[in-house]
Every structure is written in C-alpha cells, then in structure tokens.
Write an enzyme that holds these catalytic residues in place. Structure first.
Site, PDB file in Angstrom:
ATOM      1  CG  ASP A 407      -1.902   1.063   1.326  1.00  0.00           C
ATOM      2  OD1 ASP A 407      -2.253   1.623   0.278  1.00  0.00           O
ATOM      3  OD2 ASP A 407      -2.374   1.354   2.452  1.00  0.00           O
ATOM      4  CD  GLU A 410      -0.159   5.280  -3.982  1.00  0.00           C
ATOM      5  OE1 GLU A 410       0.326   5.564  -2.885  1.00  0.00           O
ATOM      6  OE2 GLU A 410      -0.915   4.318  -4.158  1.00  0.00           O
ATOM      7  CG  ASP A 484      -8.231   4.371   0.218  1.00  0.00           C
ATOM      8  OD1 ASP A 484      -8.113   3.123   0.342  1.00  0.00           O
ATOM      9  OD2 ASP A 484      -7.468   5.180   0.742  1.00  0.00           O
TER      10      ASP A 484
HETATM   11  O1  MIG Z   1      -4.196   6.129   4.348  1.00  0.00           O
HETATM   12  O2  MIG Z   1      -3.481   0.860   5.723  1.00  0.00           O
HETATM   13  O3  MIG Z   1      -5.891   2.062   0.386  1.00  0.00           O
HETATM   14  O4  MIG Z   1      -6.776  -0.165   1.814  1.00  0.00           O
HETATM   15  O5  MIG Z   1      -6.709  -0.016   4.612  1.00  0.00           O
HETATM   16  C1  MIG Z   1      -4.758   4.880   4.534  1.00  0.00           C
HETATM   17  C2  MIG Z   1      -4.651   1.585   5.868  1.00  0.00           C
HETATM   18  C3  MIG Z   1      -3.749   3.786   4.272  1.00  0.00           C
HETATM   19  C4  MIG Z   1      -4.939   2.954   2.361  1.00  0.00           C
HETATM   20  C5  MIG Z   1      -5.369   1.727   1.657  1.00  0.00           C
HETATM   21  C6  MIG Z   1      -6.363   0.994   2.476  1.00  0.00           C
HETATM   22  C7  MIG Z   1      -5.750   0.636   3.815  1.00  0.00           C
HETATM   23  C8  MIG Z   1      -5.286   1.897   4.515  1.00  0.00           C
HETATM   24  N1  MIG Z   1      -4.354   2.614   3.669  1.00  0.00           N
END
Ligand code: MIG
Length: 786
Positions: A407, A410, A484
């Site tokens: 996650d 980017e 998200d």
């Molecule tokens: O800013 O890890 O898209 O699936 O649950 C949130 C917490 C960070 C974004 C991900 C989401 C995940 C969440 N993450």
C-alpha cells in the site's frame, strides 16, 4: 531595502508566462536503414524506427539530445528479427513488414502507420511530433469519427474514453473517486483504439507525468509528457485479443496465481489482534462461508514499523499463521514503503548504513511523513536495494506467510504534493534520475523487489502480491486493487468499467474493495456488490476504520444468506475461472472483459459499462442501484440462456430482466459450456468431481481450454499441467464433444459429469467420437469418465 538592489529590475517581477507552445520537429535530413528499421535524421534529432515483430513497431525521438533505445522497466521484450522492405523516395520513406507499413512524409515529418491491407491505424496530418523549451514532448494524431478508446489503466468514468483527457501520475486519492477524479494510483500509458470493428494499440513508454488528450480537439488526439523522449509502440491488432497479445508481449503477463489467491478474501482496516483474527476465521468456518485469506492492515505492526509485529496484540504470529493455514486460510500482511526514522530500529539502521534510502543530490536522506511519522523510502530503482528489501521478507515467509499487500507505494506522503519531493534522486542502476522522472515507477519496482524476494524464499511456492500503485508491466508481479473507494452505489457502478479497462491494459488480476472501503456500507449494497465480486478477478471485501463493519454477516441473516450463496458460487466456478487466469497467463487476454472485446463489430457494446463478460461466453449484468429489481440487459449476437432459470433470450436485442435481491443476472451463450467444481470451504479442498454444463444450441465450433495444475507451485513452467481442450459441435440433434489433452498432470477429479441444458428433443451425444447415449426428452444429465 530590496528596491535599492538589482532586485528592483528582477525579470521575474513581470511574471513572465512560460511559452509552452510546441515546435514541430521539422523535416527529414537523412535516412539510414538499420537492422530492424531505420534512423531518420530530422531537424530536431534522430527518429529511430524499430520493428519488434512484424506486428509491433516502435518510434523513438529525443528532441533534446541523443535518441536512446533504452527502455523503461515496463519493457521485457527485445526486437525479434523482422523482414521488412525500405524505400527512400523523394517525398517520403516507406518501411514495410508483413503486418505494418510505416510511411514518413519528409517535409515536414509526418507519420502514417497502416496495416497490411492499407487501412490506416494512426496518421499525423496538420500536426505531428513536437517539443517545447520546458522539455515537454507531444504527439498529435488524427482521430476518426468512428474511433473508440480503451485501456489507460485505472480510470474513473465510463468504458470508452473518447472525449476524456487523462493524466498518468501515481496518486493516493482518499477523496471520493468521481468521474473527474484523475489521476489515481496506477499509471498505464497505453490504450487500444477500436475503429469499425478493428483494433490497434499504442503504448507510450515514458515514465514522466504523461497526458492523454481525446478532448481538446474535435478530430485529433494527443499524448505527451513533461520530459523524456518521444517513445511509443504501435501494435497492429486487428482483433482486440491480438492487441492484448502484442502489448503483453512487450510488457509481460501474469504468472498463474496461486489458486488460493482467486478465492474469497476478507479484510478490514484493521483486524487488530490475534484473537480477533482467530474469531473471524472461526466465524467463517462455523457459518460455512468459504474463505481463503485474511488480511492484516497496519495495526499488526509495532508503531507501524514494517517487518515487525506488535507483540502485545500479536504475541505468536507463526502459530496464528500455521493454525489458520491448517484450516485452509492464509494471512496476508500489509507492507508500506515508508521506514520509520528511528535510530534504534534495525530496518532503518540497515537502510541508512547500506545507503538504501532515496536521497537528495547533496546526500541527505529524504524523510516524509507517513503512518510511522517521519520515514525514509527505499530506492527501488536500484537492484541492490531491491535485493535488500526482498530479503527482508524472510521475516514474513519464515512465519509461513505467502502473500504481501503493498500500500502507499505511489509513494504517498502526507503533504501538499501527496508524494516525495520531486528533486529527490534515484540511483537507477548508475543512471541517476529525479523523482520527477521516476515517480511513476516506484510501485512497480517495489513490486518487483517484493515478488522476487518472496519467490526466492518460498522454495517453489507461488507468492501472491497485491499492490495499489504500479506502472505498465505491474501485472508481472502483482494483482491490483483499485484503492480507496466508498460504500456508494456509484462506486459499485464505476468499478465495472475501471476493472474492465485495467484488463484491457494488461492487468487481468484486479478488483475493487467489495462493499466499499470508506463510508458505511449496508446490507443491500454489500449483497449486490458481493454478487459482482463473485465474478470479478480479484475478490476481496475490505472496509475502513470508523465505518460500519462489513463482514458477510454484518447486516443480518437475510443478507448473509445471499452473500454466502454468492461466495459459494465463486468457489463452484473456480475451475472455469482458473482456466481463464491460465489464458491470461498465456496470451494476456483479460478474465473480465467488456462486451466490445468479444463483439468488436457490435456498436451497442462500445460504451457498455454496466455489463461484463467472464471469458468469451458468459455475460454478467448486475443490479447496481438500491431498491431496484429490474434492468435493461443487452445481449449480443447468438442465443443466450439465463443461468438460473434456463430461459432463452435472443441476441442483438435489449431485454428487461427481473432480478430480486438474491439474483445476479448471468447469461450463458447457447452452444457453449461452463466448467464447475464442488462447493467447498477453501481452495485447499480438491474437486472430486467436475461438472461440464453444456448449453445446447446450434453451434459449429465452440472451444474451451480447461486448465489444471497443482495450484501452488511453478511446476507448470516445466509442463506439469493439464489443458483439456473441449470442442463442441451442436447440430441437428447431435452433440459432439471432442476433448484433447495436452500436458502431463494427474487432475484432482475422478469423474466428470456432463450436464446438457436446454434439450427438448431426442439428441445423441458423443464424446471423442464414441456415442455415449441418446438423450430422450427431459433426460438431460449423464455422467462419464473423462
Ligand atoms: O491512508 O493501511 O488504500 O486499503 O486499509 C490509509 C490503511 C492507508 C490505504 C489503503 C487501504 C488501507 C489503509 N491505507
């Protein structure tokens, strides 16, 4: 004070506006044939033309310096040896392979690419290639009235992107995704054009921020970048399938996923303790709801330090993982790239000491704010760093973990620009470049590091990786979820064209958070969404902290029952779906397809965003609004059978279909087949019996490649797999099923049952030429050994 200095006459005070106008690259100066194409010297640099195959040609031009044939890491292909003719005439240059003709008008330089029949694929007219003094590059092309555009990776909005302008810049977007939200997490600078039933592809291999504009001009489109070379590939098609085969020959295809990765996955931000995870697993088992994976979101870590567990909440992770695996459930932890700035934390120490983190040119490590607070970011453009990061995953694989969730790659940073300082320098294998240039590669290269590391550690088992960010080629390492989204009906609707366009962009293993991530879901939405999820390639229910829980039972029995039924259906369909994943592995063909992919001559399909196909013979047309039990369904050429009722519907027509809450409208094409396994709790349970559902109807050749292997290892690469090609001819009261086996693998099943649907008269059935039985009215089912 400043007025007294030369600042008083500072040129910036007049707020000079940058001149962003593009210069044309001018005319041809010299032509030279090369082994695979040509080098054409222009007034603005060398244009190199390279045939990769007879059906793929590359154009490269650097208006700012020497043109280089180096490629981004998206590329895995080298040019093959291609026969072509070259002709240097007064007005133009012609290069011709068996599939493509490139014409270069000399003054000014204008390109036309045509297929072997002379049909123009792309053409430059008034404007061609250009550049400006801000180091931007651009390519203008003509746009035909009949053109429709697909692909572009992960975009909101409808299926056909004609009339849209899109940017590629990997971005974390928590704000609600709506039709004008762009860009999102993935950058796939690639698209497919469909014109009068024929398709061709274009891949712009440029890692800078790129823009694709199908909006500004009425009869032209353009694609451009903030820097770098003009570097793009044209793929000849002519079928959409051919374009995907060509594009994935360049950028790669998925490995066959471990079978468990295509089961049902349950996630939540976050299941916060071992006890909660165990209870969750037990609830699935008690309720008999199939489940293959549970995710651990950021709360499993010690203050968000990657490669750690919070020992108070997860005292015995190895035990947890092995207990769950015994029940056929795998655990996937999240791993973000940000490494907490903490001199007492081993990973941070190693990263600093090994020089593994991204730095400014002056040598200072870049620190950005993410979950753990100030954090450093590994420089995944370096193979040395990738090796280090990959090896760190022993921490997880030693616990028995086989899947990782990437996650925030980017990379996302909590600041105004949402990402790393663009001035940061990446090592890039001895060819240092700024983050501005390589930003879009961060997720891809993190994926490469993670996947490769895990593969080395898992001793022959297939790893599974899920990623949020990526670039062209990300399919080689990871499945993609669409970030998200929210528990809005609109987000269920937009997930269909988004996942279909990801599929058309070489990323067949994708899906949204089922039920919606942020916002409160509800029983009806979760039910309708799970019905869709059962047929989308990646199937995970995930929801955010602070919002309604959305496990299958969260909204009461009425919904739970239907949700369970559809998760079960997913498991029944696994042999069929797994075969489609194998097809994606072989040829890049997506599992979930828009109807235009199979019916490119049918204009009714070009913008069809609320229906999709699973393979080439199944149409899913979900209800995606609350309180609605009817919808219009378009069925293309052929006759179609309602999967639930057996009712027959005519093709090339719209129909009003009724679907109460427990019904997902599914239609199977007459004359084709679907292969199903047994109901099961997890993919760990083998199918003793397979059922081939054949939908009787006039058909002279339908073929399905049923695929099986052990589902967990890479032995399939050495031929340990079985492909049963099933060919069907249904005609004049006869069903002829021919089955050809390829490969060596002893399948799980002992019997195969053939169920023939829609038989209304005496028919005779033969398998591999041997008459098995004559079926009388209403006798529709019989069993035999395959
Ligand atoms: O800013 O890890 O898209 O699936 O649950 C949130 C917490 C960070 C974004 C991900 C989401 C995940 C969440 N993450």
């Amino acid at each position: 004070m400043l007025e007294d200095t030369s600042f008083a006459i500072h040129p910036g005070q007049k707020k000079q506006v940058k001149n962003r106008n593009f210069n044309d690259i001018g005319k041809v100066i010299k032509f030279e044939q090369t082994a695979n194409g040509a080098t054409v010297q222009t007034e603005s640099g060398d244009l190199k033309i390279v045939f990769y195959r007879a059906d793929i040609v590359r154009f490269v031009l650097n208006p700012f310096g020497d043109t280089t044939l180096a490629s981004s890491p998206a590329l895995i292909a080298e040019p093959e040896s291609v026969d072509f003719l070259a002709e240097d005439a007064d007005e133009d240059i012609l290069l011709q392979s068996a599939k493509l003709t490139v014409q270069i008008k000399k003054n000014p330089v204008r390109l036309t690419v045509s297929d072997q029949d002379g049909n123009v694929l792309i053409r430059e007219a008034a404007k061609g290639m250009g550049y400006n003094h801000s180091n931007e590059v651009i390519c203008f092309k003509e746009m035909d009235v009949a053109d429709h555009f697909y692909g572009f990776g992960e975009k909101t909005g409808f299926l056909d992107k004609r009339g849209e302008k899109m940017t590629m810049w990997n971005t974390d977007v928590y704000a609600p995704h709506n039709p004008e939200t762009d860009p999102l997490y993935q950058s796939i600078p690639y698209f497919m054009t469909l014109r009068n039933g024929s398709a061709h592809g274009l891949f712009f291999d440029n890692t800078f921020k790129t823009t694709f504009d199908f909006k500004t001009e009425k009869d032209g489109y353009s694609f451009g970048a903030e820097g770098g070379q003009i570097d793009y590939y044209v793929m000849s098609g002519p079928e959409p399938k051919d374009v995907l085969e060509q594009y994935t020959a360049l950028t790669g295809r998925i490995p066959i996923p471990p079978k468990w990765a295509i089961g049902y996955h349950q996630s939540r931000y976050s299941y916060e303790s071992e006890q909660e995870v165990r209870e969750l697993a037990n609830t699935f088992l008690e309720k008999g709801i199939p489940l293959d994976v549970i995710y651990l979101d950021i709360h499993y870590m010690n203050e968000y330090r990657v490669f750690t567990f919070d020992r108070a909440r997860f005292p015995k992770p190895a035990q947890l993982v092995s207990d769950l695996k015994e029940k056929g459930i795998r655990v996937i932890p999240i791993v973000d790239p940000g490494v907490k700035e903490d001199p007492e934390y081993k990973i941070y120490q190693e990263g600093v000491q090994g020089g593994h983190f991204c730095k400014y040119i002056e040598g200072k490590i870049y620190l950005g704010d993410v979950w753990p607070g100030n954090s450093a970011f590994p420089d995944f453009t370096s193979s040395r760093v990738r090796k280090w990061w990959g090896e760190k995953h022993e921490f997880y694989t030693n616990l028995g973990i086989e899947g990782i969730w990437n996650d925030m790659n980017e990379p996302a940073v909590f600041n105004e620009t949402k990402t790393m300082d663009l001035k940061v320098i990446h090592e890039n294998e001895g060819d240092p470049k700024t983050h501005r240039e390589l930003h879009n590669l961060y997720g891809l290269m993190m994926g490469k590091a993670t996947y490769t590391g895990m593969k080395n550690q898992l001793e022959g088992l297939r790893p599974f990786l899920l990623t949020r960010a990526g670039f062209a080629g990300v399919q080689r390492y990871a499945a993609v979820w669409t970030g998200d989204n929210r528990s809005f009906w609109e987000h269920l609707q937009l997930s269909l064209p988004m996942v279909m366009n990801l599929g058309l962009s070489g990323i067949p293993f994708a899906g949204p958070d089922v039920g919606g991530f942020a916002h409160d879901s509800n029983g009806e939405l979760l039910t309708r969404w799970t019905q869709v999820g059962a047929f989308t390639p990646y199937f995970r229910n995930h929801s955010a902290i602070g919002f309604a829980r959305q496990e299958p039972w969260s909204f009461g029995e009425k919904y739970e029952k239907i949700i369970k039924k559809y998760i079960e259906i997913r498991y029944q369909w696994l042999p069929h779906l797994y075969s489609l994943f194998a097809e994606a592995h072989r040829s890049g063909t997506p599992v979930m397809r828009p109807l235009m992919f199979e019916y490119p001559h049918d204009a009714n399909t070009y913008q069809l965003s609320d229906q999709f196909m699973v393979g080439d013979n199944v149409i899913v047309a979900p209800i995606m609004q609350p309180g609605i039990e009817h919808r219009a369904v378009y069925l293309p050429e052929g006759q179609w059978i309602d999967y639930w009722t057996g009712e027959e519907w005519a093709g090339e027509q719209h129909h009003l279909i009724k679907a109460e809450l427990d019904v997902l409208p599914v239609f199977i094409k007459k004359g084709s087949l679907v292969v199903q396994g047994e109901l099961k709790q997890t993919t760990e349970m083998k199918d003793e019996k397979l059922t081939v559902h054949l939908y009787y109807g006039d058909c002279t050749d339908y073929s399905f490649k049923l695929y099986q292997d052990d589902g967990i290892s890479f032995d399939y690469e050495n031929g340990k797999c079985l492909t049963k090609e099933m060919n069907v001819i249904c005609q004049d009261g006869k069903v002829d099923l021919t089955i050809t086996d390829r490969g060596k693998f002893q399948p799980d099943w002992k019997t195969v049952e053939l169920v023939i649907h829609g038989v209304c008269d005496n028919i005779s059935v033969s398998v591999n030429g041997i008459v098995k039985s004559a079926i009388k009215k209403n006798e529709q089912m019989f069993t035999f050994q395959l």
